[in-house]
Design a protein around this motif. Structure first.
Motif, PDB file in Angstrom:
ATOM      1  N   UNK A   2      25.574  26.354  11.975  1.00  0.00           N
ATOM      2  CA  UNK A   2      26.887  25.879  12.392  1.00  0.00           C
ATOM      3  C   UNK A   2      27.548  25.162  11.219  1.00  0.00           C
ATOM      4  N   UNK A   3      28.860  25.170  11.237  1.00  0.00           N
ATOM      5  CA  UNK A   3      29.593  24.553  10.141  1.00  0.00           C
ATOM      6  C   UNK A   3      30.768  23.767  10.722  1.00  0.00           C
ATOM      7  N   UNK A  15      32.568  26.389  13.279  1.00  0.00           N
ATOM      8  CA  UNK A  15      32.351  27.836  13.232  1.00  0.00           C
ATOM      9  C   UNK A  15      30.867  28.130  13.054  1.00  0.00           C
ATOM     10  N   UNK A  16      30.508  29.357  13.359  1.00  0.00           N
ATOM     11  CA  UNK A  16      29.156  29.851  13.104  1.00  0.00           C
ATOM     12  C   UNK A  16      29.161  30.495  11.725  1.00  0.00           C
ATOM     13  N   UNK A  20      26.174  35.490  15.946  1.00  0.00           N
ATOM     14  CA  UNK A  20      25.053  35.054  16.777  1.00  0.00           C
ATOM     15  C   UNK A  20      25.427  35.068  18.245  1.00  0.00           C
ATOM     16  N   UNK A  21      24.399  35.038  19.048  1.00  0.00           N
ATOM     17  CA  UNK A  21      24.536  34.901  20.496  1.00  0.00           C
ATOM     18  C   UNK A  21      24.277  33.436  20.832  1.00  0.00           C
ATOM     19  N   UNK A  22      25.178  32.818  21.564  1.00  0.00           N
ATOM     20  CA  UNK A  22      25.023  31.407  21.926  1.00  0.00           C
ATOM     21  C   UNK A  22      24.322  31.348  23.285  1.00  0.00           C
ATOM     22  N   UNK A  51      32.430  34.644  15.097  1.00  0.00           N
ATOM     23  CA  UNK A  51      31.044  35.080  14.968  1.00  0.00           C
ATOM     24  C   UNK A  51      30.224  34.913  16.244  1.00  0.00           C
ATOM     25  N   UNK A  52      30.892  34.637  17.359  1.00  0.00           N
ATOM     26  CA  UNK A  52      30.172  34.521  18.628  1.00  0.00           C
ATOM     27  C   UNK A  52      30.129  35.896  19.284  1.00  0.00           C
ATOM     28  N   UNK A  53      28.940  36.490  19.318  1.00  0.00           N
ATOM     29  CA  UNK A  53      28.775  37.823  19.907  1.00  0.00           C
ATOM     30  C   UNK A  53      28.707  37.762  21.431  1.00  0.00           C
ATOM     31  N   UNK A  54      28.093  36.700  21.943  1.00  0.00           N
ATOM     32  CA  UNK A  54      27.835  36.564  23.374  1.00  0.00           C
ATOM     33  C   UNK A  54      27.638  35.083  23.655  1.00  0.00           C
ATOM     34  N   UNK A  55      27.985  34.670  24.858  1.00  0.00           N
ATOM     35  CA  UNK A  55      27.754  33.272  25.251  1.00  0.00           C
ATOM     36  C   UNK A  55      27.271  33.260  26.702  1.00  0.00           C
TER      37      UNK A  55
END
Length: 114
Positions: A2-3, A15-16, A20-22, A51-55
Protein backbone atom coordinates in the motif's frame (compact mmCIF):
# COMPACT_ATOMS: atom_id res chain seq x y z
CA UNK A 1 1.87 -3.20 -0.94
CA UNK A 2 0.00 0.00 0.00
CA UNK A 3 1.12 3.54 -0.63
CA UNK A 4 0.06 6.86 0.88
CA UNK A 5 1.09 10.11 -0.75
CA UNK A 6 0.07 13.67 -0.05
CA UNK A 7 -1.03 15.46 -3.20
CA UNK A 8 -0.79 18.70 -1.22
CA UNK A 9 -1.16 19.71 2.43
CA UNK A 10 -4.80 18.67 2.55
CA UNK A 11 -5.31 15.82 0.06
CA UNK A 12 -3.99 12.31 0.68
CA UNK A 13 -4.03 9.46 -1.85
CA UNK A 14 -4.06 5.77 -0.96
CA UNK A 15 -3.20 3.27 -3.67
CA UNK A 16 -2.05 -0.29 -4.14
CA UNK A 17 1.46 -0.64 -5.54
CA UNK A 18 0.44 -3.63 -7.69
CA UNK A 19 -2.79 -5.33 -8.71
CA UNK A 20 -4.37 -7.29 -5.87
CA UNK A 21 -7.52 -8.75 -4.42
CA UNK A 22 -8.58 -7.06 -1.18
CA UNK A 23 -9.68 -10.07 0.86
CA UNK A 24 -9.03 -11.65 4.28
CA UNK A 25 -5.35 -11.35 5.21
CA UNK A 26 -4.74 -8.48 2.78
CA UNK A 27 -7.52 -6.52 4.51
CA UNK A 28 -6.00 -7.20 7.93
CA UNK A 29 -2.61 -6.02 6.66
CA UNK A 30 -4.28 -2.94 5.18
CA UNK A 31 -5.88 -2.04 8.50
CA UNK A 32 -2.52 -2.37 10.29
CA UNK A 33 -0.86 -0.26 7.61
CA UNK A 34 -3.62 2.35 7.86
CA UNK A 35 -2.69 2.95 11.50
CA UNK A 36 0.82 3.97 10.42
CA UNK A 37 -0.26 6.85 8.16
CA UNK A 38 -1.66 10.22 9.19
CA UNK A 39 -5.06 10.30 7.49
CA UNK A 40 -6.49 12.71 10.04
CA UNK A 41 -4.35 15.55 8.72
CA UNK A 42 -6.15 15.39 5.36
CA UNK A 43 -9.33 17.25 4.48
CA UNK A 44 -9.85 14.66 1.73
CA UNK A 45 -8.55 11.12 1.26
CA UNK A 46 -8.72 9.60 -2.21
CA UNK A 47 -8.57 5.83 -2.64
CA UNK A 48 -7.28 4.87 -6.08
CA UNK A 49 -9.05 1.66 -7.07
CA UNK A 50 -7.00 1.20 -10.23
CA UNK A 51 -5.14 -1.86 -8.87
CA UNK A 52 -8.04 -3.39 -6.95
CA UNK A 53 -9.05 -6.53 -8.85
CA UNK A 54 -11.66 -7.71 -6.35
CA UNK A 55 -12.93 -6.72 -2.91
CA UNK A 56 -14.79 -8.87 -0.39
CA UNK A 57 -16.56 -8.04 2.88
CA UNK A 58 -13.24 -7.74 4.74
CA UNK A 59 -11.99 -5.28 2.13
CA UNK A 60 -15.18 -3.28 2.39
CA UNK A 61 -14.73 -3.23 6.18
CA UNK A 62 -11.25 -1.76 5.60
CA UNK A 63 -12.76 1.02 3.45
CA UNK A 64 -15.35 1.69 6.14
CA UNK A 65 -12.52 1.93 8.67
CA UNK A 66 -10.83 4.59 6.54
CA UNK A 67 -14.16 6.39 6.21
CA UNK A 68 -14.64 6.42 9.99
CA UNK A 69 -11.13 7.79 10.51
CA UNK A 70 -11.47 10.66 8.04
CA UNK A 71 -15.14 11.48 8.66
CA UNK A 72 -14.54 11.84 12.41
CA UNK A 73 -12.68 15.04 11.50
CA UNK A 74 -15.27 16.08 8.91
CA UNK A 75 -13.10 15.00 5.99
CA UNK A 76 -14.23 13.26 2.81
CA UNK A 77 -13.36 9.84 1.40
CA UNK A 78 -13.41 9.66 -2.39
CA UNK A 79 -13.08 6.42 -4.34
CA UNK A 80 -11.85 6.68 -7.94
CA UNK A 81 -10.79 4.32 -10.73
CA UNK A 82 -13.09 1.53 -9.53
CA UNK A 83 -14.06 -1.32 -11.81
CA UNK A 84 -17.71 -1.54 -12.84
CA UNK A 85 -18.04 -4.72 -10.76
CA UNK A 86 -16.83 -3.01 -7.59
CA UNK A 87 -19.03 0.04 -8.22
CA UNK A 88 -22.07 -2.24 -8.62
CA UNK A 89 -21.20 -4.03 -5.37
CA UNK A 90 -20.89 -0.75 -3.45
CA UNK A 91 -24.19 0.47 -4.96
CA UNK A 92 -25.94 -2.80 -4.06
CA UNK A 93 -24.71 -2.46 -0.47
CA UNK A 94 -25.79 1.21 -0.56
CA UNK A 95 -22.27 2.28 0.33
CA UNK A 96 -22.47 4.83 -2.45
CA UNK A 97 -24.35 6.86 0.18
CA UNK A 98 -21.36 6.64 2.52
CA UNK A 99 -18.45 7.03 0.10
CA UNK A 100 -18.06 9.59 -2.67
CA UNK A 101 -17.56 7.50 -5.81
CA UNK A 102 -16.24 9.33 -8.86
CA UNK A 103 -15.74 8.13 -12.42
CA UNK A 104 -12.40 9.82 -12.87
CA UNK A 105 -8.68 9.47 -12.31
CA UNK A 106 -6.80 10.54 -9.19
CA UNK A 107 -5.40 13.54 -11.06
CA UNK A 108 -8.88 14.63 -12.14
CA UNK A 109 -10.25 14.19 -8.60
CA UNK A 110 -7.43 16.29 -7.15
CA UNK A 111 -7.92 18.97 -9.81
CA UNK A 112 -11.64 18.99 -9.00
CA UNK A 113 -10.87 19.65 -5.32
CA UNK A 114 -8.31 22.41 -5.86
Amino acid sequence: MFEFKKANDEIGVISLVKRARITGEMSANFRKWQETVDLKSCSTVIVDGNNIEFIDSMGIAALISIYKTVSAKGSDLILVNLSEEIKKLLNTLRLDRLFIIKNCSVVEAIKDLC
